[in-house]
Design a protein around this motif. Sequence first.
Motif, PDB file in Angstrom:
ATOM      1  N   VAL B  26       0.563  -1.326  -0.238  1.00 40.48           N
ATOM      2  CA  VAL B  26      -0.253   0.036  -0.073  1.00 40.48           C
ATOM      3  C   VAL B  26       1.316   1.151   0.539  1.00 40.48           C
ATOM      4  O   VAL B  26       0.402   1.770  -0.859  1.00 40.48           O
ATOM      5  N   ILE B  29       2.533   1.541  -3.537  1.00 41.66           N
ATOM      6  CA  ILE B  29       1.304   2.320  -4.502  1.00 41.66           C
ATOM      7  C   ILE B  29       1.735   3.416  -4.827  1.00 41.66           C
ATOM      8  O   ILE B  29       1.414   4.391  -5.073  1.00 41.66           O
ATOM      9  N   LEU B  30       1.129   4.174  -2.829  1.00 41.71           N
ATOM     10  CA  LEU B  30       0.958   5.659  -2.093  1.00 41.71           C
ATOM     11  C   LEU B  30       1.973   6.372  -3.584  1.00 41.71           C
ATOM     12  O   LEU B  30       2.324   7.729  -3.816  1.00 41.71           O
ATOM     13  N   THR B  33       2.626   6.855  -7.458  1.00 47.52           N
ATOM     14  CA  THR B  33       1.709   6.962  -7.921  1.00 47.52           C
ATOM     15  C   THR B  33       2.028   8.771  -7.539  1.00 47.52           C
ATOM     16  O   THR B  33       2.132   9.676  -8.711  1.00 47.52           O
ATOM     17  N   ALA B  34       2.397   8.540  -6.481  1.00 44.26           N
ATOM     18  CA  ALA B  34       2.832   9.999  -5.929  1.00 44.26           C
ATOM     19  C   ALA B  34       3.584  10.803  -7.237  1.00 44.26           C
ATOM     20  O   ALA B  34       4.035  11.613  -7.715  1.00 44.26           O
ATOM     21  N   LEU B  61      -3.663  11.531  -8.078  1.00 43.11           N
ATOM     22  CA  LEU B  61      -2.927  10.201  -8.745  1.00 43.11           C
ATOM     23  C   LEU B  61      -3.570   9.107  -7.745  1.00 43.11           C
ATOM     24  O   LEU B  61      -3.670   8.238  -7.532  1.00 43.11           O
ATOM     25  N   PRO B  62      -2.421   9.032  -6.285  1.00 45.67           N
ATOM     26  CA  PRO B  62      -2.948   8.225  -5.068  1.00 45.67           C
ATOM     27  C   PRO B  62      -4.570   8.025  -5.037  1.00 45.67           C
ATOM     28  O   PRO B  62      -5.276   7.496  -4.864  1.00 45.67           O
ATOM     29  N   LEU B  65      -6.900   6.634  -7.517  1.00 50.64           N
ATOM     30  CA  LEU B  65      -7.248   4.658  -7.192  1.00 50.64           C
ATOM     31  C   LEU B  65      -7.200   4.310  -5.980  1.00 50.64           C
ATOM     32  O   LEU B  65      -7.924   2.943  -5.992  1.00 50.64           O
ATOM     33  N   LEU B  66      -7.217   5.409  -5.107  1.00 53.55           N
ATOM     34  CA  LEU B  66      -8.140   4.166  -3.708  1.00 53.55           C
ATOM     35  C   LEU B  66      -9.017   4.210  -4.178  1.00 53.55           C
ATOM     36  O   LEU B  66      -9.505   3.684  -2.914  1.00 53.55           O
ATOM     37  N   GLN B 100      -2.522  -3.321  -8.502  1.00 55.18           N
ATOM     38  CA  GLN B 100      -2.399  -1.840  -8.731  1.00 55.18           C
ATOM     39  C   GLN B 100      -0.918  -1.650  -8.530  1.00 55.18           C
ATOM     40  O   GLN B 100      -0.218  -0.499  -8.358  1.00 55.18           O
ATOM     41  N   SER B 104       1.546   0.882 -11.200  1.00 53.11           N
ATOM     42  CA  SER B 104       1.831   2.224 -10.218  1.00 53.11           C
ATOM     43  C   SER B 104       3.623   1.840 -10.108  1.00 53.11           C
ATOM     44  O   SER B 104       3.856   3.229 -10.842  1.00 53.11           O
TER      45      SER B 104
END
Lengths: 241, 228
Positions: B26, B29-30, B33-34, B61-62, B65-66, B100, B104
């Motif tokens: 997780v 992903i954050l 994508t950031a 962007l995050p 996705l979230l 995911q 990312s």
Amino acid sequence: MKTWFHGLDVLLRHHRAPTAEPGLSLRFLLVSIVVLGAAYGLFMGAFAIRIGGIAGAPQLLASTFKLPALFLISGAITLPSLYVFSTIAGSRLMMGDVARLMLTTSAATLAIAASLGPILGFFTLSTSSYPFIVLLNIAFLGLAGCIGVTFLVRSVARAYRPLPGAASSESVVAVSTRAAANDFVLFIWLLVYAVVGTQTGWLLRPFIGAPDAPFQIWRESSGSFVEATVRTLLRFVEQGM
Amino acid sequence: MLSTLHVALTADDAASQHGRDVAREVGMILALTAGAGLIIGSRQGFTADGITQSLFVAIKLPLLLLAASAMCMTPCLVIQACVGLGRTRRDLLRAILRAQVAFSASLAALSPLIGLAYASGLSYIGAHAVNVAAFAGATLAAQVVLARGFRPLCRAAPLHRLLLATWMALYPFVGIQCGWMLRPFIGQHGAEVVFLRPEALTNAYVATWRLAARATRSDPDSSQRRER
């Protein structure tokens, strides 16, 4: 609340025949249908608020009550036929068990619909297109209905299994004939339920609230669900609205 | 971090330390994508507007996705329980999470190419095209990893294909609308930098349909063909 969620989890995950699940009382199933149906009805009626502001509140309230009513009424109409014909086809279920089976299926269907509610709410926030919202609701309720059917089929299949010890007295041919008869009855009943459900929904409309029509609890009963769906689709395609 | 990324991209369950991996995935992903968002929003360069736009996209962007994942996860889990596959909930979540991560990581890996395209003086339409291509590539990578994650589940119980189909239908449907509402991502020279466009609360599908309908109606050739 915690107990209710636990019961709902049991309902969704455990596919035993209704008689084997004493924790799922008729009262619990009825409460679940009302709560889950009201949750999805809230998202359905939210479009009226989006379009008309506070003037859409009566529609929001009406949809919250009407959606659980739709499932309960459709179930009540088709319950006698399901019991009679499935019993003739060899089911071991009593009337109360069939009622519980039907309520369990409705609760499972509404659980799926309620889980799609936030997505519906998200799209309601972002669109003023009535045909789009109508078609989206039809798609979501259709998906929930189709998956609810698999739930019912799996539960009914268990109901037709011979009791322990009794199976040895039935020949292979008799068992397979009974299974084929059961499948046929279930298939016909599912068709009837789908027609009754969609037409009951049509009679109980409006659920969403057309932007160009004043609020009414019920509209006059003319036309049919299928005709209206095709008209809405054509309107969306032709006018892009 | 790199070993967690490797495990996620290759679905190497033997090397997985499940509980810790979820938190790391997780976080990955954050972060990825950031990072990709910082570059995607950098078309206006190192100006005040450019830096603001980059920061906005690094947040959006995050969030996209979230939000899309959160909305689509619940119906998938409910359907999974309804069709009798509740025991594989952990595996389903793992497969989706890894997809995911793949998205990312792919987008972050392609973002230097986007930066290069911007530095080459690409027009606004050209910048759009490059971003669409990068998103398409990242989506394809995610689908491959998702299919890989679902393969053992489908072998064990073919009904998992229903779950896969539900996710693959719902997620893009919701994701596209999320992306539409969170515009702008690229930013145009001279245009005011805003977090969301004034028309954020509109529908991507209705807007696209209206555009297409208007385009076919205003096409003189098509109207002449209709007259004949």
